[in-house]
Design a protein around this motif. Structure first.
Motif, PDB file in Angstrom:
ATOM      1  N   VAL A  62       0.766   4.219  -2.878  1.00  0.00           N
ATOM      2  CA  VAL A  62       0.553   5.657  -2.674  1.00  0.00           C
ATOM      3  C   VAL A  62       1.732   6.457  -3.192  1.00  0.00           C
ATOM      4  N   SER A  92      -1.479   8.785   4.117  1.00  0.00           N
ATOM      5  CA  SER A  92      -2.626   8.182   3.449  1.00  0.00           C
ATOM      6  C   SER A  92      -3.188   6.998   4.230  1.00  0.00           C
ATOM      7  N   TYR A 104       0.837  -1.213   0.000  1.00  0.00           N
ATOM      8  CA  TYR A 104       0.000   0.000   0.000  1.00  0.00           C
ATOM      9  C   TYR A 104       0.867   1.257   0.000  1.00  0.00           C
ATOM     10  N   GLU A 112      -6.438   5.665   2.802  1.00  0.00           N
ATOM     11  CA  GLU A 112      -7.183   4.947   1.782  1.00  0.00           C
ATOM     12  C   GLU A 112      -6.959   5.568   0.408  1.00  0.00           C
ATOM     13  N   SER A 113      -7.107   4.733  -0.634  1.00  0.00           N
ATOM     14  CA  SER A 113      -6.976   5.172  -2.020  1.00  0.00           C
ATOM     15  C   SER A 113      -8.142   4.610  -2.814  1.00  0.00           C
ATOM     16  N   THR A 161      -5.590   9.310  -3.800  1.00  0.00           N
ATOM     17  CA  THR A 161      -5.265   8.948  -2.419  1.00  0.00           C
ATOM     18  C   THR A 161      -5.623  10.103  -1.503  1.00  0.00           C
ATOM     19  N   ASN A 219      -7.305   0.317   1.529  1.00  0.00           N
ATOM     20  CA  ASN A 219      -6.706   1.131   2.590  1.00  0.00           C
ATOM     21  C   ASN A 219      -5.452   0.445   3.104  1.00  0.00           C
TER      22      ASN A 219
END
Length: 806
Positions: A635, A660, A631, A662-663, A652, A742
């Motif tokens: 990002v 970050s 993750y 969540e995307s 993001t 996420n």
């Protein structure tokens, strides 16, 4: 009646009798036998009310009771809680120190500017977004602080463009039109401006200057680099988080009251309670720091007062009073605080916190004939012992200020500044806020004046009373210090979550003593969280260096290590005791200064344990040691434009990978109802159905899951179906679908997400094949059984054909 010499002699004799080697770690008065207690009583009873400090301020009374609201919007804690809950509309988990919110707003974007005009003309209106976030409270304040500062910077560009170099050039908070904003920015700047506005909508709940103005600092603070008030809120949380987390659920408006007392026995017992210990505790209390007990005795000789926090219900029950005024009248004589050894002779109240009111006098001349004749000032200390209840000191300071307005007004001034050369502080020599600079700080707090610019000169100290009491022998100090240090270190280590302190008493070269200390942090991470296990060197060093890049050199990174223990890995590192916010040295001049150091570690290091663990986890994820590395890289690739997708809008929620949580990735497809032979409204019903969402999700993810080799699915974050057009020109139904991942998602899910937006589904023809094929399948399933076609095999072959998978 005893004369002054007799009083001093008896007190000196009392102090000489204290020998830590023969005492048990219990309370002061219960450690005295009856004859010793009578000596104390004779000494203190010999001082009349008019000879005690603050007789006029107390209106001749021995004790006063004032209210102490802790959760209404007049108290610091109440205002803080109200700000988060009522103003910022955050969901606060006080116990975990987390805030979260889910908000919907009209997205700020160039596209929505165009749609706004279109909506007015009857076409498609602006797009709304629905987002949520969750983060630590301290991190939230830092996030909002940056958004506010960036917003101010961008709006200053607009002000410069609109007002030029005129008088209003600095009026960045003015109301600007959309035209003025667009004219001031390049396209990239405008996108950034809208990004900041969307951030404010998500994290603050609004982006209007009318609402945001309260969070910006004034001109003078801005000149110092303090542009917003978020650091103030962050500091309040940092300093009070421990108490708030433990007590927020129990605090009510009238849970506590404050007893202001100048009773000599109350003053002398300022640290003789189970929940309140300090350097003023008697030497007989082996579990405390007793090197300044004579200071408490000196204060009791009419040179000060104490503010004690006591539960209101306890006061009313003890006195049988219907209200606090009646209780105050009942508490004017005798001893009011509990002593287990003399249960029948002492009181019943048990305080939970205390602070001192120092006796200060000022004079009309630089050389007064008598220093005991001058205008008396009650100056509250800012150090609290016992429970650190937010707002306690501020309430005492407010009372002292409100009730000494005339005294304050008549303070000697020179060139408009308070002349501290004409002030003298009395009582014990020990000062929590020490020396001339500390006294100036306390007076500034009392007056609400500028610490640096409101004063001239230096306030002096009179220690004559304590000097005459100083009969306590030096012998046995080393043993007492060792016992005090051992008890203090043990107590703090039991309280710490990640810090461990060790300390020892050492002789110096002048027959004196000093204390050395070491402090280490230990951060545990479960073995199951690792995808591979790291070596101790250099991984541990780099992990703690990752923190020091943000917080400064608070850790001695060269000492870092990793130890394998049962079901977890322990990351350890020495704390840099020479860091100015920690200690500046590993040497301490007495047990109380060591205790101060331990308290600093509690707030500066131990209270940050969740944050430090999070940063170490972020580092380990970046390096590929921990689950979740995929993750972070995702990002990073989104931020650095290394992830390119033509058909998916990939976003993001953080400006950096470490921010970050969540995307998302969204795409859309236009369906032609006429071509499909279905009413537009029916088509919308199909697109909004659970069955359709399940089918299209699986269809879109199919090739990505096969490529990654997993059965993991990516979650849907939402989908919409909107009708546009008319009967005359024809209708179109636009379907938009959004997937979400996420930082808690398994790495395989992240890989499926990446493959979805970069692989075979990042092609308009392939997407059309999947959407149209799935829709034909959905429409076919709505027909009577006799009319249904066997589309399964044909459907699969059709879109696999587009995907090159025949």
């Amino acid at each position: 009646m005893l004369n002054d010499e007799q009083i001093l002699l008896k007190t000196a004799q009392l102090l000489e009798n204290f020998d830590i080697s023969e005492q048990k770690p219990e309370k002061l008065l219960r450690e005295l036998d009856e004859s010793e207690y009578e000596i104390v009583k004779d000494v203190l009873d010999d001082i009349g009310p008019d000879e005690l400090a603050f007789n006029k301020l107390f209106a001749g009374k021995m004790r006063l009771i004032i209210n102490f609201p802790t959760m209404d919007n007049q108290s610091e804690l109440g205002q803080f809680a109200e700000e988060l809950d009522q103003v910022l509309k955050l969901n606060v988990d006080w116990e975990k120190g987390m805030v979260s919110a889910q908000r919907e707003w009209t997205e700020n974007s160039i596209e929505n500017d165009e749609k706004f005009v279109s909506g007015i003309m009857g076409g498609e209106g602006p797009k709304k977004v629905n987002r949520k976030f969750q983060m630590k409270i301290g991190k939230y304040f830092a996030k909002v602080d940056k958004l506010l500062r960036d917003y101010k910077e961008m709006r200053q560009i607009v002000a410069n463009k609109v007002y030029g170099e005129g008088a209003r050039a600095a009026d960045w908070g003015a109301a600007f039109s959309v035209g003025q904003i667009k004219e001031a920015f390049t396209t990239e700047q405008l996108k950034r401006y809208y990004q900041i506005q969307n951030g404010l909508e998500l994290y603050v709940g609004f982006d209007s200057m009318g609402g945001l103005n309260k969070y910006y600092a004034g001109y003078e603070e801005a000149q110092k680099g303090n542009h917003t008030k978020m650091p103030i809120l962050a500091k309040y949380w940092q300093e009070n988080a421990g108490y708030i987390k433990k007590n927020i659920g129990e605090l009510t408006n009238d849970k506590y009251s404050i007893i202001l007392t100048r009773s000599p026995i109350d003053v002398m017992r300022m640290s003789d309670f189970d929940k309140i210990t300090s350097c003023h505790s008697p030497p007989s209390r082996g579990s405390t720091q007793g090197s300044y007990y004579k200071c408490a005795v000196a204060e009791a000789h009419g040179h000060g007062a104490i503010a004690y926090v006591v539960e209101t219900e306890e006061i009313l029950e003890a006195t049988g009073a219907k209200d606090l005024q009646e209780a105050e009248d009942d508490l004017q004589v005798g001893e009011i605080f509990y002593d287990g050894e003399r249960a029948y002779d002492s009181g019943v109240l048990e305080p939970v916190s205390r602070t001192r009111l120092r006796q200060v006098r000022y004079y009309d001349t630089d050389r007064p004939k008598r220093y005991d004749e001058g205008t008396e000032v009650a100056m509250p200390e800012k150090r609290v012992y016992g429970a650190n209840i937010p707002g306690f000191v501020e309430r005492v300071v407010a009372w002292a200020r409100e009730n000494q307005l005339e005294v304050i007004e008549n303070m000697p001034k020179e060139d408009g500044k308070i002349n501290l050369d004409r002030f003298m502080i009395f009582g014990g020599s020990y000062e929590d806020t020490a020396n001339a600079a500390g006294r100036r700080a306390l007076m500034a707090k009392l007056l609400g004046a500028d610490h640096f610019n409101g004063f001239d000169g230096s306030m002096k100290q009179d220690t004559a009373t304590e000097d005459q009491l100083d009969a306590n022998a030096i012998s046995g100090v080393a043993g007492r210090w060792e016992q005090e240090v051992e008890a203090s270190v043990s107590e703090w280590n039991q309280r710490y979550a990640i810090v461990e302190v060790s300390a020892g008493v050492m002789p110096d070269y002048e027959d004196g003593l000093y204390i050395t200390a070491r402090a280490v942090v230990h951060i545990k991470i479960p073995k199951d969280d690792f995808v591979k296990t790291p070596n101790s060197h250099p991984t541990a060093m780099h992990a703690f260096d990752y923190i020091t890049q943000i917080y400064g050199d608070i850790f001695d990174v060269d000492s870092a290590w990793i130890r394998y223990e049962n079901d977890h890995l322990m990351f350890g590192c020495d704390i840099n005791l020479e860091h100015p916010e920690i200690s500046e040295s590993s040497y301490f001049y007495d047990p109380d200064s060591l205790n101060e150091f331990c308290s600093t570690l509690d707030t500066k290091i131990d209270d940050q344990h969740d944050t430090f663990e999070a940063y170490i986890r972020e580092f380990l994820k970046r390096e590929g040691w921990l689950e979740g590395a995929a993750y972070v890289k995702l990002v990073d690739d989104i931020d650095n434009k290394d992830l390119s997708s033509y058909e998916w809008d990939v976003r993001t929620d953080g400006e950096h990978a470490t921010d970050s949580y969540e995307s998302t990735a969204s795409t859309s497809h236009d369906f032609d109802p006429e071509e499909l032979g279905v009413n537009p409204k029916v088509l919308v019903d199909i697109l909004n159905s659970t069955g359709w969402r399940t089918m299209i999700r699986q269809a879109l993810l199919k090739s990505a899951k096969e490529e990654v080799g997993t059965e993991y699915n990516v979650d849907l974050n939402g989908a919409t179906a909107d009708v546009s057009g008319s009967e005359h020109v024809g209708y179109a139904v636009t379907y938009e679908i959004e997937f979400i991942v996420n930082q808690d998602a398994p790495d395989e899910v992240i890989e499926v997400f990446r493959e979805l937006v970069e692989g075979e589904m990042d092609d308009s023809d392939n997407l059309s094949a999947v959407f149209n094929g799935a829709m034909k399948h959905a429409l076919n399933s709505r027909l009577p059984a006799s009319q249904q076609q066997n589309l399964d095999e044909h459907l699969v072959k059709t879109w696999k054909g587009f995907l090159g998978r025949r």
